[in-house]
Design an enzyme around this catalytic site. Structure first.
Site, PDB file in Angstrom:
ATOM      1  CG  HIS A 175      -8.647  -3.624  -1.777  1.00 28.76           C
ATOM      2  ND1 HIS A 175      -9.667  -2.641  -2.498  1.00 28.76           N
ATOM      3  CD2 HIS A 175      -8.218  -2.711  -0.849  1.00 28.76           C
ATOM      4  CE1 HIS A 175      -9.634  -1.474  -1.676  1.00 28.76           C
ATOM      5  NE2 HIS A 175      -8.905  -1.583  -0.682  1.00 28.76           N
ATOM      6  CG  ASP A 219      -2.175   1.071   1.133  1.00 27.74           C
ATOM      7  OD1 ASP A 219      -1.644   2.222   1.051  1.00 27.74           O
ATOM      8  OD2 ASP A 219      -3.185   0.480   1.426  1.00 27.74           O
ATOM      9  CB  ILE A 220       1.064   4.111  -2.367  1.00 26.15           C
ATOM     10  CG1 ILE A 220       2.278   4.788  -2.827  1.00 26.15           C
ATOM     11  CG2 ILE A 220      -0.245   4.927  -2.156  1.00 26.15           C
ATOM     12  CD1 ILE A 220       2.036   5.372  -4.375  1.00 26.15           C
ATOM     13  CG  ASN A 235     -12.105  -0.967   4.678  1.00 25.75           C
ATOM     14  OD1 ASN A 235     -12.257  -1.263   5.797  1.00 25.75           O
ATOM     15  ND2 ASN A 235     -10.718  -0.067   4.468  1.00 25.75           N
ATOM     16  CD  GLN A 245     -14.775  -0.826  -1.756  1.00 25.93           C
ATOM     17  OE1 GLN A 245     -15.992  -1.100  -1.291  1.00 25.93           O
ATOM     18  NE2 GLN A 245     -14.190  -1.626  -2.624  1.00 25.93           N
ATOM     19  CG  HIS A 288      -6.505  -2.780   3.667  1.00 30.02           C
ATOM     20  ND1 HIS A 288      -5.901  -1.766   3.372  1.00 30.02           N
ATOM     21  CD2 HIS A 288      -8.052  -2.731   3.131  1.00 30.02           C
ATOM     22  CE1 HIS A 288      -6.822  -0.879   2.828  1.00 30.02           C
ATOM     23  NE2 HIS A 288      -7.956  -1.449   2.483  1.00 30.02           N
TER      24      HIS A 288
HETATM   25  P1  5GP Z   1      -9.595   1.173   0.901  1.00 30.15           P
HETATM   26  O1  5GP Z   1      -9.812   2.365   1.546  1.00 30.15           O
HETATM   27  O2  5GP Z   1     -10.354   1.326  -0.654  1.00 30.15           O
HETATM   28  O3  5GP Z   1     -10.163  -0.033   1.572  1.00 30.15           O
HETATM   29  O4  5GP Z   1      -8.211   0.922   0.358  1.00 30.15           O
HETATM   30  C1  5GP Z   1      -7.397   1.608  -0.594  1.00 30.15           C
HETATM   31  C2  5GP Z   1      -6.066   1.643  -0.323  1.00 30.15           C
HETATM   32  O5  5GP Z   1      -5.514   1.820  -1.497  1.00 30.15           O
HETATM   33  C3  5GP Z   1      -5.625   2.649   0.700  1.00 30.15           C
HETATM   34  O6  5GP Z   1      -4.978   2.031   1.702  1.00 30.15           O
HETATM   35  C4  5GP Z   1      -4.645   3.728  -0.185  1.00 30.15           C
HETATM   36  O7  5GP Z   1      -3.496   3.961   0.463  1.00 30.15           O
HETATM   37  C5  5GP Z   1      -4.204   2.475  -1.371  1.00 30.15           C
HETATM   38  N1  5GP Z   1      -3.876   2.921  -2.617  1.00 30.15           N
HETATM   39  C6  5GP Z   1      -4.656   3.980  -3.282  1.00 30.15           C
HETATM   40  N2  5GP Z   1      -4.003   4.403  -4.403  1.00 30.15           N
HETATM   41  C7  5GP Z   1      -2.773   3.276  -4.363  1.00 30.15           C
HETATM   42  C8  5GP Z   1      -1.881   3.420  -5.521  1.00 30.15           C
HETATM   43  O8  5GP Z   1      -1.849   3.825  -6.760  1.00 30.15           O
HETATM   44  N3  5GP Z   1      -0.648   2.473  -5.195  1.00 30.15           N
HETATM   45  C9  5GP Z   1      -0.993   1.848  -3.992  1.00 30.15           C
HETATM   46  N4  5GP Z   1       0.218   0.747  -3.778  1.00 30.15           N
HETATM   47  N5  5GP Z   1      -1.812   1.847  -3.250  1.00 30.15           N
HETATM   48  C10 5GP Z   1      -2.939   2.724  -3.336  1.00 30.15           C
END
Ligand code: 5GP
Ligand code: ZN
Length: 148
Positions: free
Chosen positions: A105, A36-37, A92, A99, A107
């Site tokens: 996805h 995760d970035i 999420n 999300q 985590h």
């Molecule tokens: P969500 O909030 O949808 O459960 O998680 C999305 C995750 O994707 C976040 O933790 C965010 O930091 C990560 N993320 C968003 N854009 C990118 C990206 O371009 N590259 C990577 N490696 N992670 C990303």
């Protein structure tokens, strides 16, 4: 070009297609795991099915099962590599649940004693027959109880 169902504007589909760089730690025919970035803690990994499905409610059983087979070894590797004391595996689903990327996805978040991550969540109580009613409603949705 991947043969999996893709969404042109989805950031994770772009990562799966290699259009956006990512730091992959594990790749299979059906899924990719990458860092995760913006990690909650360093070593935070996302496990992403290659095919675009919005969240767990839309994921085919075989893909959910496939990701399940990857989780134990990924978790062991992340825990060993980071020296974590524990880890959270979280999905999420929907904006209400936090999300932000609409490509379902998992985590894997390494955790450390006394890290600043806000956990546990607050808990509530059932009143009266609410718990039994809730059990009935979920079982009915699963097809285990006759509908009304
Ligand atoms: P969500 O909030 O949808 O459960 O998680 C999305 C995750 O994707 C976040 O933790 C965010 O930091 C990560 N993320 C968003 N854009 C990118 C990206 O371009 N590259 C990577 N490696 N992670 C990303
Ligand atoms: Zn996607």
């Amino acid at each position: 070009m991947s043969s999996h169902a893709q969404q042109p504007d989805c950031i994770f589909c772009k990562i799966v297609r290699g259009e956006i760089p990512s730091s992959a730690v594990l790749e299979t025919a059906e899924a990719v795991a990458f860092l995760d970035i913006h990690p909650v803690n360093k070593g935070h990994v996302l496990v992403v099915p290659r095919a675009h499905h919005a969240d767990l409610t839309e994921l085919p059983d075989h893909l959910a099962a496939h990701v399940g087979t990857l989780l134990p070894k990924l978790c062991r590797a992340i825990k060993a590599a980071t020296g974590a004391d524990g880890f959270n595996v979280i999905v999420n689903n929907g904006a209400a649940a936090g999300q932000t990327v609409g490509h379902g996805h998992w985590h894997i978040i390494p955790r450390f004693h006394a890290d600043p991550v806000n956990w546990p969540w607050p808990h509530s109580e059932y009143a009266g027959d609410e718990l039994g009613q809730m059990r009935f409603r979920i079982e009915r949705e699963l097809g285990l109880k006759p509908g009304h």
